[in-house]
Design a protein around this motif. Structure first.
Motif, PDB file in Angstrom:
ATOM      1  N   ILE A   1      15.103 -16.060  75.756  1.00 37.42           N
ATOM      2  CA  ILE A   1      15.199 -17.378  75.071  1.00 37.42           C
ATOM      3  C   ILE A   1      14.702 -17.140  73.638  1.00 37.42           C
ATOM      4  CG2 ILE A   1      14.580 -19.981  74.979  1.00 37.42           C
ATOM      5  CD1 ILE A   1      14.429 -20.076  78.081  1.00 37.42           C
ATOM      6  N   LEU A   2      15.348 -17.423  72.508  1.00 35.19           N
ATOM      7  CA  LEU A   2      14.961 -17.430  71.331  1.00 35.19           C
ATOM      8  C   LEU A   2      14.400 -19.247  70.973  1.00 35.19           C
ATOM      9  CD1 LEU A   2      17.144 -15.030  69.334  1.00 35.19           C
ATOM     10  CD2 LEU A   2      15.329 -14.517  71.025  1.00 35.19           C
ATOM     11  N   PRO A   3      13.211 -19.173  70.813  1.00 32.93           N
ATOM     12  CA  PRO A   3      12.698 -20.516  70.807  1.00 32.93           C
ATOM     13  C   PRO A   3      13.282 -21.407  69.591  1.00 32.93           C
ATOM     14  CG  PRO A   3      10.906 -19.150  70.810  1.00 32.93           C
ATOM     15  CD  PRO A   3      11.905 -18.304  70.950  1.00 32.93           C
ATOM     16  N   ASP A   4      13.455 -20.696  68.357  1.00 30.57           N
ATOM     17  CA  ASP A   4      13.796 -21.139  67.282  1.00 30.57           C
ATOM     18  C   ASP A   4      15.450 -22.077  67.596  1.00 30.57           C
ATOM     19  OD1 ASP A   4      12.148 -20.469  65.795  1.00 30.57           O
ATOM     20  OD2 ASP A   4      13.149 -19.006  64.479  1.00 30.57           O
ATOM     21  N   ASP A   5      16.124 -21.531  68.391  1.00 35.04           N
ATOM     22  CA  ASP A   5      17.302 -22.244  69.032  1.00 35.04           C
ATOM     23  C   ASP A   5      16.979 -23.222  69.915  1.00 35.04           C
ATOM     24  OD1 ASP A   5      19.104 -20.896  67.107  1.00 35.04           O
ATOM     25  OD2 ASP A   5      19.248 -19.248  68.496  1.00 35.04           O
ATOM     26  N   LEU A   6      16.753 -24.420  69.636  1.00 35.32           N
ATOM     27  CA  LEU A   6      16.481 -25.589  70.511  1.00 35.32           C
ATOM     28  C   LEU A   6      17.630 -26.030  70.946  1.00 35.32           C
ATOM     29  CD1 LEU A   6      14.421 -27.471  71.731  1.00 35.32           C
ATOM     30  CD2 LEU A   6      14.389 -28.749  69.580  1.00 35.32           C
TER      31      LEU A   6
ATOM     32  N   LYS B   1      24.388 -14.838  59.089  1.00 32.27           N
ATOM     33  CA  LYS B   1      23.091 -15.445  59.675  1.00 32.27           C
ATOM     34  C   LYS B   1      22.959 -15.092  61.035  1.00 32.27           C
ATOM     35  CE  LYS B   1      22.435 -19.707  57.471  1.00 32.27           C
ATOM     36  NZ  LYS B   1      22.497 -21.259  57.842  1.00 32.27           N
ATOM     37  N   TYR B   2      24.094 -14.723  61.856  1.00 31.91           N
ATOM     38  CA  TYR B   2      24.100 -14.564  63.219  1.00 31.91           C
ATOM     39  C   TYR B   2      24.901 -13.058  63.458  1.00 31.91           C
ATOM     40  CZ  TYR B   2      23.907 -19.406  62.778  1.00 31.91           C
ATOM     41  OH  TYR B   2      23.583 -20.864  62.745  1.00 31.91           O
ATOM     42  N   GLY B   3      24.489 -12.889  64.830  1.00 29.38           N
ATOM     43  CA  GLY B   3      25.330 -11.827  65.578  1.00 29.38           C
ATOM     44  C   GLY B   3      26.625 -12.504  65.860  1.00 29.38           C
ATOM     45  N   ILE B   4      27.740 -11.704  65.584  1.00 28.32           N
ATOM     46  CA  ILE B   4      29.037 -12.436  65.933  1.00 28.32           C
ATOM     47  C   ILE B   4      29.788 -11.428  66.764  1.00 28.32           C
ATOM     48  CG2 ILE B   4      31.217 -12.827  64.746  1.00 28.32           C
ATOM     49  CD1 ILE B   4      29.094 -14.586  63.689  1.00 28.32           C
TER      50      ILE B   4
ATOM     51  N   VAL C   1      28.528  -7.685  66.401  1.00 30.96           N
ATOM     52  CA  VAL C   1      28.191  -6.971  64.926  1.00 30.96           C
ATOM     53  C   VAL C   1      26.975  -7.977  64.636  1.00 30.96           C
ATOM     54  CG1 VAL C   1      30.136  -7.973  63.955  1.00 30.96           C
ATOM     55  CG2 VAL C   1      28.866  -5.999  62.556  1.00 30.96           C
ATOM     56  N   GLU C   2      25.991  -7.423  64.005  1.00 30.93           N
ATOM     57  CA  GLU C   2      24.709  -8.272  63.649  1.00 30.93           C
ATOM     58  C   GLU C   2      25.045  -8.592  62.102  1.00 30.93           C
ATOM     59  OE1 GLU C   2      22.624  -9.613  65.126  1.00 30.93           O
ATOM     60  OE2 GLU C   2      20.718 -10.319  63.941  1.00 30.93           O
ATOM     61  N   LYS C   3      24.988  -9.764  62.015  1.00 35.05           N
ATOM     62  CA  LYS C   3      25.042 -10.520  60.831  1.00 35.05           C
ATOM     63  C   LYS C   3      26.134  -9.959  59.709  1.00 35.05           C
ATOM     64  CE  LYS C   3      20.456 -12.342  61.116  1.00 35.05           C
ATOM     65  NZ  LYS C   3      19.464 -11.644  61.942  1.00 35.05           N
ATOM     66  N   PRO C   4      27.510 -10.062  59.983  1.00 35.47           N
ATOM     67  CA  PRO C   4      28.508  -9.449  59.249  1.00 35.47           C
ATOM     68  C   PRO C   4      28.874 -10.415  58.015  1.00 35.47           C
ATOM     69  CG  PRO C   4      29.498 -10.339  61.011  1.00 35.47           C
ATOM     70  CD  PRO C   4      28.138 -10.594  61.309  1.00 35.47           C
TER      71      PRO C   4
ATOM     72  N   ALA D   1      29.428 -17.154  67.043  1.00 29.84           N
ATOM     73  CA  ALA D   1      27.959 -16.666  66.825  1.00 29.84           C
ATOM     74  C   ALA D   1      27.149 -16.352  68.098  1.00 29.84           C
ATOM     75  CB  ALA D   1      27.256 -17.631  65.798  1.00 29.84           C
ATOM     76  N   ILE D   2      26.246 -15.581  68.126  1.00 29.21           N
ATOM     77  CA  ILE D   2      25.271 -15.389  69.272  1.00 29.21           C
ATOM     78  C   ILE D   2      24.250 -16.655  69.223  1.00 29.21           C
ATOM     79  CG2 ILE D   2      23.903 -13.888  70.260  1.00 29.21           C
ATOM     80  CD1 ILE D   2      25.406 -11.638  69.448  1.00 29.21           C
ATOM     81  N   ILE D   3      23.903 -17.434  69.879  1.00 31.72           N
ATOM     82  CA  ILE D   3      22.719 -18.188  69.876  1.00 31.72           C
ATOM     83  C   ILE D   3      21.681 -17.740  70.729  1.00 31.72           C
ATOM     84  CG2 ILE D   3      22.020 -20.680  70.387  1.00 31.72           C
ATOM     85  CD1 ILE D   3      23.940 -19.993  67.539  1.00 31.72           C
TER      86      ILE D   3
ATOM     87  N   LEU E   1      18.807  -6.275  68.474  1.00 27.53           N
ATOM     88  CA  LEU E   1      19.225  -6.489  69.726  1.00 27.53           C
ATOM     89  C   LEU E   1      20.851  -6.313  69.988  1.00 27.53           C
ATOM     90  CD1 LEU E   1      18.429  -7.223  72.856  1.00 27.53           C
ATOM     91  CD2 LEU E   1      18.706  -9.506  72.095  1.00 27.53           C
ATOM     92  N   THR E   2      21.443  -6.963  68.905  1.00 31.72           N
ATOM     93  CA  THR E   2      23.021  -6.943  68.948  1.00 31.72           C
ATOM     94  C   THR E   2      23.439  -5.763  68.842  1.00 31.72           C
ATOM     95  OG1 THR E   2      22.784  -9.174  67.722  1.00 31.72           O
ATOM     96  CG2 THR E   2      25.028  -8.014  67.648  1.00 31.72           C
ATOM     97  N   ASP E   3      22.910  -4.768  68.376  1.00 33.18           N
ATOM     98  CA  ASP E   3      23.375  -3.167  68.371  1.00 33.18           C
ATOM     99  C   ASP E   3      23.258  -2.839  69.634  1.00 33.18           C
ATOM    100  OD1 ASP E   3      23.624  -3.649  65.467  1.00 33.18           O
ATOM    101  OD2 ASP E   3      22.030  -2.652  64.769  1.00 33.18           O
TER     102      ASP E   3
END
Ligand code: G1P
Length: 295
Positions: A129-134, A169-172, A189-192, A202-204, A230-232
């Motif tokens: 869990i990434l806490p920034d993503d509430l 801004k995101y992994g896509i 891909v990370e942040k294209p 986008a990955i949340i 992590l996306t890579d």
């Protein structure tokens, strides 16, 4: 195949909230009356997790204190008969041995933070869990995902559609059958840059992964922003395993961003009748489209 362990990386510097985050971790900033980190931990327990593993860094000690007892405070509240306050300060403290801490000593990226927890996770599927993503949802998103995982028994990442100009801004992810809730990932891909993004999905910050990811992360080279991404590593895992993208139900607030953080505060405050009653007339005083709505 139960998901027993959830990694919560909290090593970031929180520079977007300076100077507020100079001396306190960004994860301790409150959303209404609870620190951001508490929402992540509550989501982990709601999904049936038994262990939360924090990957911390220097300056994050208050996170440890938050999930621990404070005997003097508890004694005082109990002497004064402040039962509700006492409960809110103690109900969220997990049973001893349920929260674990490990340090990421250098800011080498999200992938590296996850790799730092490899010994604590061991050889079993786990969640992140990434806490920034509430994410505000009727059924907590990680629970939605652990239920899905029981069916497909394959790694799964939460996704949502974002604006084309936001892809950087995101992994896509690119998927098969884009309309479904559960979709097989074809690539990621990370942040294209917007013109290079394979989709707008986008990955949340919710993931269910298998321990194979740790071997990949161990050899992962630096990616975007010179960090271990992590996306890579998941793109590497995709060569060995099926990975699903899961379009979750719920509203996500980007609490790593000032506006998103304020929106989360407002939206969650509005859920509480006593606060909504006072906030609504207050908000009406602000001019909309250059006109005063209070006149
Ligand atoms: C991280 C991930 C990214 C993901 C995002 C979700 O990025 O690297 O793939 O889309 O979280 O919030 P960060 O926001 O840490 O830069």
């Amino acid at each position: 195949m139960k998901i027993r362990k959830v990694i919560v990386p909290v090593g970031g510097l929180g520079t977007r909230f300076l100077p507020a985050t100079k001396a306190i971790p960004k994860e301790m900033l409150p959303v209404v009356d609870r620190p951001l980190i508490q929402y992540a931990v509550e989501e982990a327990w709601a999904a049936g997790a038994e262990h939360v593993i924090f990957v911390t860094s220097r300056g994050k000690k208050s996170i440890e204190d938050h999930f621990d007892h404070f005997p003097e405070l508890e004694e005082l509240l109990s002497l004064r008969g402040k039962v509700d306050m006492l409960q809110s300060a103690t109900d969220m403290i997990p049973e001893a041995g349920r929260i674990h801490y490990t340090r990421q000593s250098h800011p080498l990226g999200l992938g590296h933070a996850i790799w730092c927890a490899r010994e604590l996770v061991g050889d079993e599927p786990f969640a992140i869990i990434l806490p920034d993503d509430l994410i505000h949802a009727r059924k907590p998103v990680l629970q939605q995902m652990t239920e899905g995982f029981q069916k497909v028994r394959a790694p799964m990442i939460a996704v949502m559609e974002v604006e084309q100009q936001e892809t950087s801004k995101y992994g896509i992810v690119a998927v098969e059958e884009e309309k479904n809730a559960l979709m097989r990932v074809r690539s990621m891909v990370e942040k294209p840059a917007p013109q290079e993004a394979p989709s707008r999905l986008a990955i949340i910050g919710r993931y269910i992964l298998t321990p194979e990811i740790f071997d990949i992360l161990g050899d992962q080279e630096e990616g975007r922003q010179g960090e271990i991404q992590l996306t890579d590593a998941m793109a590497g895992l995709l060569k060995r395993q099926v990975i699903y993208a899961y379009r979750f139900q719920g509203t996500r607030y980007d609490c790593g961003d000032n506006a998103g953080y304020l929106m989360a505060n407002l939206a969650l405050a509005m859920e509480r009748p006593a606060l909504a009653e006072r906030l609504i007339p207050f908000l009406k005083k602000f001019p909309l489209n250059g006109e005063s709505s209070s006149s």
